[in-house]
Design an enzyme around this catalytic site. Structure first.
Site, PDB file in Angstrom:
ATOM      1  N   CYS A 266      -8.669 -11.700  19.490  1.00 23.69           N
ATOM      2  CA  CYS A 266      -9.221 -10.420  19.958  1.00 23.69           C
ATOM      3  C   CYS A 266     -10.550 -10.185  19.234  1.00 23.69           C
ATOM      4  O   CYS A 266     -10.626 -10.341  18.009  1.00 23.69           O
ATOM      5  CB  CYS A 266      -8.261  -9.289  19.644  1.00 23.69           C
TER       6      CYS A 266
ATOM      7  N   ARG B 208       0.821  -1.213   0.000  1.00 21.08           N
ATOM      8  CA  ARG B 208       0.000   0.000   0.000  1.00 21.08           C
ATOM      9  C   ARG B 208       0.854   1.261   0.000  1.00 21.08           C
ATOM     10  O   ARG B 208       0.510   2.245  -0.638  1.00 21.08           O
ATOM     11  CB  ARG B 208      -0.909  -0.026   1.239  1.00 21.08           C
ATOM     12  N   TYR B 209       1.937   1.246   0.749  1.00 20.72           N
ATOM     13  CA  TYR B 209       2.791   2.432   0.889  1.00 20.72           C
ATOM     14  C   TYR B 209       4.017   2.274  -0.018  1.00 20.72           C
ATOM     15  O   TYR B 209       4.378   1.156  -0.388  1.00 20.72           O
ATOM     16  CB  TYR B 209       3.240   2.582   2.341  1.00 20.72           C
TER      17      TYR B 209
ATOM     18  N   ASP C  42     -11.142   0.026  13.889  1.00 21.30           N
ATOM     19  CA  ASP C  42     -11.611   0.014  12.500  1.00 21.30           C
ATOM     20  C   ASP C  42     -13.102  -0.296  12.425  1.00 21.30           C
ATOM     21  O   ASP C  42     -13.667  -0.928  13.321  1.00 21.30           O
ATOM     22  CB  ASP C  42     -10.822  -1.024  11.694  1.00 21.30           C
TER      23      ASP C  42
ATOM     24  N   CYS D 252      -3.497 -16.928  15.870  1.00 16.66           N
ATOM     25  CA  CYS D 252      -3.044 -16.122  17.004  1.00 16.66           C
ATOM     26  C   CYS D 252      -3.174 -16.972  18.261  1.00 16.66           C
ATOM     27  O   CYS D 252      -3.917 -17.952  18.274  1.00 16.66           O
ATOM     28  CB  CYS D 252      -3.890 -14.872  17.153  1.00 16.66           C
TER      29      CYS D 252
ATOM     30  N   CYS E  91     -10.701  -7.618  16.154  1.00 14.27           N
ATOM     31  CA  CYS E  91      -9.633  -7.759  15.153  1.00 14.27           C
ATOM     32  C   CYS E  91     -10.050  -7.274  13.758  1.00 14.27           C
ATOM     33  O   CYS E  91     -11.071  -7.694  13.218  1.00 14.27           O
ATOM     34  CB  CYS E  91      -9.215  -9.220  15.069  1.00 14.27           C
TER      35      CYS E  91
ATOM     36  N   LYS F 252      -2.817   5.124   6.978  1.00 11.44           N
ATOM     37  CA  LYS F 252      -2.916   5.757   8.302  1.00 11.44           C
ATOM     38  C   LYS F 252      -2.856   7.271   8.187  1.00 11.44           C
ATOM     39  O   LYS F 252      -1.974   7.813   7.532  1.00 11.44           O
ATOM     40  CB  LYS F 252      -1.771   5.275   9.187  1.00 11.44           C
TER      41      LYS F 252
ATOM     42  N   ARG G 253       7.307  -0.032   1.674  1.00 10.81           N
ATOM     43  CA  ARG G 253       7.150  -1.130   2.627  1.00 10.81           C
ATOM     44  C   ARG G 253       5.950  -1.997   2.271  1.00 10.81           C
ATOM     45  O   ARG G 253       5.000  -1.515   1.661  1.00 10.81           O
ATOM     46  CB  ARG G 253       7.021  -0.606   4.058  1.00 10.81           C
TER      47      ARG G 253
ATOM     48  N   ASP H  29      -6.866   4.501  10.520  1.00 11.20           N
ATOM     49  CA  ASP H  29      -6.501   3.778   9.314  1.00 11.20           C
ATOM     50  C   ASP H  29      -7.690   3.972   8.376  1.00 11.20           C
ATOM     51  O   ASP H  29      -8.784   3.443   8.630  1.00 11.20           O
ATOM     52  CB  ASP H  29      -6.262   2.289   9.645  1.00 11.20           C
TER      53      ASP H  29
ATOM     54  N   ARG I 203      -8.564  -8.006  11.075  1.00  8.36           N
ATOM     55  CA  ARG I 203      -8.345  -9.057  10.076  1.00  8.36           C
ATOM     56  C   ARG I 203      -9.110 -10.327  10.424  1.00  8.36           C
ATOM     57  O   ARG I 203      -8.683 -11.423  10.081  1.00  8.36           O
ATOM     58  CB  ARG I 203      -6.842  -9.309   9.959  1.00  8.36           C
TER      59      ARG I 203
END
Ligand code: SF4
Length: 397
Positions: free
Chosen positions: A111, A94-95, A274, A107, A114, A318, A98, A311, A116
């Site tokens: 959470c 995206r950037y 999000d 995981c 989350c 961001k 990176r 985000d 994702r």
């Protein structure tokens, strides 16, 4: 099986029955929670269980599913549109310099908020056998100097697999830094072993972005794991998600930032939660986030003040958000308030005076600072030494 894998397998709680056994059938409304457990997977590691002080507290809410997750409201499945920026499986580019490299589908604990969650826990969505196309993509893009390993949690991989990833990334000359995004230090500190700490040092610079949302997460065992990582030369940052009912309180955030610094973890980001489907009940207002940053900035050391970001939904990346400090910018001066609400004036360098002499588009700068269009006038006159007398104080301090 290594020790941490045994702890994860044998001592975690992953069912409603076990949860009720642990906290008491008389305390937990099992029937009310059942629909949530039928729809969502849960796992709470012993470390995360230790952090829960009582049913329904700030830590409980992060891990135990509720029927509110069944409400979609206006959330979307891929709220950051990561899949649209994915040129090959497991990579989001995206950037400019990176990439995000999804290396693990699982995981230690799950959470509830989350971002994702559409992928996490599903090995088909983050395949472990498709690393090669990701390496190939990074190899063919010399502008990529920073690779952020994420998932799921990369630290759920064995040392052997992690080393394979490090070796392949380090074989690409333009990859300067490797980052690991991981919540393992909070969820499963036992995963930070002397063997991992020895191995990782061969591949520096390796950074780790930890994830802590509440000061209760920094138990003595968690601090010990963070200490081991620091001693292995891994710079530690922390990403925090602003969560209603967990940390949407300036005092809680201040305490969290201080505890992180004591453990040699630099607060890096506070994210607005999000707009992810099923996560609406965790979201609070942007004003609350700005209030928290305002309560940190100036009132405690700058090291303890992370960037507050949204985000941007739909893949905008961001975007930092700042409380309003600047009141007016002219060619001659800048008028602003400090952290305590006191007004000051900073004189601009004289045109042609040797420093910043480029003409500036004042209305545009002010509109960025103020979040509005057009310039605004300072309402009070400047006094000696740039400080304006306190005839009127900002209501917001
Ligand atoms: S640790 Fe990170 S990726 Fe895993 S469930 Fe929590 S927020 Fe999602």
């Amino acid at each position: 099986m290594s020790e941490w894998q045994k702890i994860l397998k044998d001592d975690s709680i992953a069912t409603l029955d076990k949860l009720a056994e642990k906290f008491g059938h008389d305390v937990i409304d099992v029937e009310a929670l059942r629909p949530a457990f039928e729809n969502f997977q849960m796992r709470i590691t012993p470390s995360a269980l230790d952090q829960i002080k009582s049913v329904g507290d700030a830590m409980w809410n992060q891990y135990v599913p509720t029927v509110q997750e069944l409400d979609i409201v206006d959330g979307v499945i891929d709220s950051l549109d990561e899949d649209a920026d994915s040129p090959v499986p497991n990579i989001t580019h995206r950037y400019p310099d990176r990439v995000l490299f999804l290396v693990s589908p699982v995981c230690a604990s799950y959470c509830r908020f989350c971002t994702r969650r559409r992928k996490v826990g599903d090995p088909e969505k983050i395949p472990l056998n498709q690393y090669e196309s990701a390496f190939e993509y990074i190899r063919n893009h010399p502008e990529i100097r920073d690779v952020i390993m994420s998932g799921g949690d990369p630290m759920m991989l064995s040392d052997r697999r992690l080393e394979y990833l490090f070796q392949n990334l380090r074989a690409i000359p333009h990859v300067e830094i490797i980052r690991i995004g991981s919540r393992i230090t909070s969820h499963l500190p036992e995963r930070i072993t002397p063997e991992f700490c020895e191995m990782v040092q061969k591949y520096h610079p390796v950074f780790m972005n930890t994830h802590f949302n509440h000061p209760d997460e920094l138990t003595p065992r968690v601090r010990q794991a963070l200490d081991m990582l620091s001693k292995a030369g891994i710079p530690l940052g922390c990403q925090t998600v602003l969560l209603k009912g967990t940390n949407d309180d300036p005092k809680v955030m201040m305490k969290l930032m201080h505890e992180l610094l004591k453990a040699r973890v630099r607060p890096y980001y506070i994210y607005m939660a999000d707009q992810v489907a099923g996560g609406e009940h965790f979201r609070t207002s942007v004003q609350k986030g700005l209030e928290i940053i305002k309560a940190l900035r100036g009132w405690t050391s700058g090291l303890a003040v992370p960037h507050f970001v949204i985000d941007a939904p739909g893949g905008g990346g961001k975007v930092p958000l700042l409380p309003e400090y600047v009141e007016e910018i002219t060619e001659d001066s800048v008028t602003f308030r400090n952290y305590a609400g006191e007004r000051y004036v900073y004189k601009q360098p004289k045109q042609g005076g040797g420093c910043a002499t480029e003409p500036v588009d004042v209305p545009d700068i002010v509109s960025i600072a103020a979040g509005k269009s057009g310039s605004r006038k300072a309402k009070e006159p400047a006094a000696k030494n740039g400080k304006v007398p306190r005839r009127r104080r900002s209501a917001t301090g």
